[in-house]
Design an enzyme around this catalytic site. Structure first.
Site, PDB file in Angstrom:
ATOM      1  N   HIS A   1      30.556  30.587  36.774  1.00 38.21           N
ATOM      2  CA  HIS A   1      31.598  29.772  37.261  1.00 38.21           C
ATOM      3  C   HIS A   1      32.356  29.403  36.130  1.00 38.21           C
ATOM      4  O   HIS A   1      33.897  29.378  36.025  1.00 38.21           O
ATOM      5  CB  HIS A   1      31.536  28.892  38.255  1.00 38.21           C
ATOM      6  CG  HIS A   1      30.980  29.771  39.586  1.00 38.21           C
ATOM      7  ND1 HIS A   1      29.554  29.561  39.978  1.00 38.21           N
ATOM      8  CD2 HIS A   1      31.634  30.515  40.509  1.00 38.21           C
ATOM      9  CE1 HIS A   1      29.671  30.284  41.175  1.00 38.21           C
ATOM     10  NE2 HIS A   1      30.636  30.877  41.510  1.00 38.21           N
TER      11      HIS A   1
ATOM     12  N   ASP B   1      37.427  35.658  42.175  1.00 38.23           N
ATOM     13  CA  ASP B   1      35.915  35.736  42.375  1.00 38.23           C
ATOM     14  C   ASP B   1      35.663  36.661  43.749  1.00 38.23           C
ATOM     15  O   ASP B   1      34.854  36.076  44.365  1.00 38.23           O
ATOM     16  CB  ASP B   1      35.661  34.394  42.393  1.00 38.23           C
ATOM     17  CG  ASP B   1      34.071  33.946  42.465  1.00 38.23           C
ATOM     18  OD1 ASP B   1      33.374  34.895  41.776  1.00 38.23           O
ATOM     19  OD2 ASP B   1      33.732  33.185  42.953  1.00 38.23           O
TER      20      ASP B   1
ATOM     21  N   PRO C   1      34.388  44.540  51.877  1.00 40.40           N
ATOM     22  CA  PRO C   1      35.901  44.127  52.070  1.00 40.40           C
ATOM     23  C   PRO C   1      36.684  43.972  50.901  1.00 40.40           C
ATOM     24  O   PRO C   1      37.663  43.685  50.947  1.00 40.40           O
ATOM     25  CB  PRO C   1      35.260  42.816  52.729  1.00 40.40           C
ATOM     26  CG  PRO C   1      34.263  42.451  52.006  1.00 40.40           C
ATOM     27  CD  PRO C   1      33.311  43.718  51.923  1.00 40.40           C
TER      28      PRO C   1
HETATM   29  N1  SAM Z   1      29.906  35.787  42.050  1.00 33.68           N
HETATM   30  C1  SAM Z   1      30.215  36.852  42.852  1.00 33.68           C
HETATM   31  C2  SAM Z   1      29.758  38.239  42.231  1.00 33.68           C
HETATM   32  O1  SAM Z   1      28.957  38.255  41.538  1.00 33.68           O
HETATM   33  O2  SAM Z   1      30.320  39.319  42.653  1.00 33.68           O
HETATM   34  C3  SAM Z   1      31.505  36.781  43.707  1.00 33.68           C
HETATM   35  C4  SAM Z   1      31.368  35.549  44.538  1.00 33.68           C
HETATM   36  S1  SAM Z   1      31.930  35.527  46.186  1.00 33.68           S
HETATM   37  C5  SAM Z   1      30.829  34.945  47.130  1.00 33.68           C
HETATM   38  C6  SAM Z   1      32.678  36.835  46.820  1.00 33.68           C
HETATM   39  C7  SAM Z   1      33.551  36.359  48.060  1.00 33.68           C
HETATM   40  O3  SAM Z   1      34.478  37.474  47.891  1.00 33.68           O
HETATM   41  C8  SAM Z   1      32.664  36.611  49.248  1.00 33.68           C
HETATM   42  O4  SAM Z   1      32.835  35.343  49.863  1.00 33.68           O
HETATM   43  C9  SAM Z   1      33.555  37.714  50.010  1.00 33.68           C
HETATM   44  O5  SAM Z   1      33.721  37.095  51.210  1.00 33.68           O
HETATM   45  C10 SAM Z   1      34.683  37.563  49.277  1.00 33.68           C
HETATM   46  N2  SAM Z   1      35.641  38.668  49.593  1.00 33.68           N
HETATM   47  C11 SAM Z   1      35.329  40.004  49.685  1.00 33.68           C
HETATM   48  N3  SAM Z   1      36.625  40.495  49.956  1.00 33.68           N
HETATM   49  C12 SAM Z   1      37.451  39.796  50.147  1.00 33.68           C
HETATM   50  C13 SAM Z   1      38.935  39.975  50.399  1.00 33.68           C
HETATM   51  N4  SAM Z   1      39.524  41.328  50.862  1.00 33.68           N
HETATM   52  N5  SAM Z   1      39.713  38.887  50.721  1.00 33.68           N
HETATM   53  C14 SAM Z   1      39.451  37.820  50.490  1.00 33.68           C
HETATM   54  N6  SAM Z   1      37.937  37.587  50.130  1.00 33.68           N
HETATM   55  C15 SAM Z   1      36.971  38.513  49.913  1.00 33.68           C
END
Ligand code: SAM
Length: 306
Positions: A67, A161, A170
């Site tokens: 982060h 992120d 998604p």
């Molecule tokens: N540290 C990370 C990694 O190694 O890939 C990323 C962390 S973070 C938890 C990823 C977030 O992206 C998830 O909470 C997921 O719900 C979100 N996400 C995925 N697709 C998305 C979209 N289309 N719009 C917004 N958020 C999204």
């Protein structure tokens, strides 16, 4: 006497031929949300872990590396980031790092999955540290691409992120040229975007180099960098793309002065020396990034193996 090995293993596959094994001691939550599979577990080596669609997202032992690396180079290379947009970041740790910056007046975080946010709030308090309740935070559960396409707001920094672009997941439509064009249009004149771009190690440089080339087709400044994330078991690629600000031009003393004057609290990973290391990408990786000819498009997306 050595302790017996655990019998419960989670294997994160980078390809059919490479995986990283984590010995699991406890499962705290395991659900299938509307958008993805979500597991919060304890690993004997890394502590609490968030796993989405079988991909490790972050762990309590080393989330500070990921982060701080994702957030601070983009934030400090911008002269005065006031309005920040976070895409994804369900754990709240990217939001936490953004809010440390004294210049920030508003941080909008849009994660598609409200259930991930709620379970992270409950199980991962050390990640968000109350960031969701900061008066500068606005948390919205919707698709971040749709949100950015519809809003008239303009942001100084956009931090992506996102989970990896797995097929039928998604996130894959937020790694395309069309999406980066939308992000560019929502940035203020000196605006800056930062993102994670997948594995930064041979032989799996396809995503990092394709995201790099895709951003280069749009932004005048595109600065790739990498950090080793122990729980990922591999060096990880990140990119700052900007209309104007190049983090590579910041000297060690400028980074340290920026941390001192602009950031509340102390950092554990990032400082002037670490900054030079992050952007000191090895020659063979630079060559792969430059030689790729792939530009990711909506009708030609790129998927990560899982
Ligand atoms: N540290 C990370 C990694 O190694 O890939 C990323 C962390 S973070 C938890 C990823 C977030 O992206 C998830 O909470 C997921 O719900 C979100 N996400 C995925 N697709 C998305 C979209 N289309 N719009 C917004 N958020 C999204």
């Amino acid at each position: 006497m050595s302790a017996p090995r655990t019998s419960k293993w989670y294997i994160e596959y980078s390809s059919p031929f490479l995986g990283h094994m984590h010995g699991i001691t406890e499962i705290l939550s395991s659900v299938r949300t509307k958008f993805q599979k979500m597991d919060i577990v304890r690993s004997g080596a890394f502590g609490t872990c968030l796993i989405l669609d079988d991909k490790m997202q972050s762990t309590s032992s080393d989330e500070f590396i990921y982060h701080e690396t994702l957030v601070h180079p983009a934030m400090l290379s911008h002269p005065n980031p006031e309005n920040v947009f976070i895409i994804g970041g369900g754990e709240g740790a990217t939001l936490r790092e953004v809010l440390r910056h004294k210049t920030v007046k508003k941080a909008v975080m849009v994660d598609i999955d409200g259930q991930v946010i709620e379970l992270c709030k409950k199980h991962l308090p050390a990640w968000h540290q109350g960031a969701f309740d900061d008066p500068r935070s606005r948390i919205i559960a919707t698709d971040a691409r749709k949100y950015l396409e519809e809003t008239d707001d303009v942001f100084d920094v956009i931090i992506t992120d996102l989970s990896e672009p797995v097929e039928e997941g998604p996130a894959y439509l937020l790694y395309t040229r069309e999406f980066y064009q939308t992000a560019m249009a929502r940035l203020s004149p000196g605006g800056t975007l930062s993102l994670q771009a997948g594995t930064a190690a041979i032989p799996y440089l396809l995503n990092f180099s394709a995201v790099y080339q895709t951003l280069k087709s749009i932004f005048p400044v595109v600065a790739p960098y990498q950090a080793f994330i122990p729980s990922f078991g591999l060096p990880w690629g990140f990119i700052v793309a900007s209309k104007r600000n190049d983090p590579r031009s910041l000297r060690e003393e400028e980074i340290n002065a920026g941390i001192e004057t602009r950031i509340n609290g102390s950092l554990s990973f990032y400082d002037g020396i670490a900054h030079k290391g992050l952007f000191g990408i090895p020659k063979h990786v630079r060559r792969e990034l430059e030689s790729s000819s792939i530009v990711i498009e909506d009708n030609q997306p790129l998927f990560t193996y899982h």
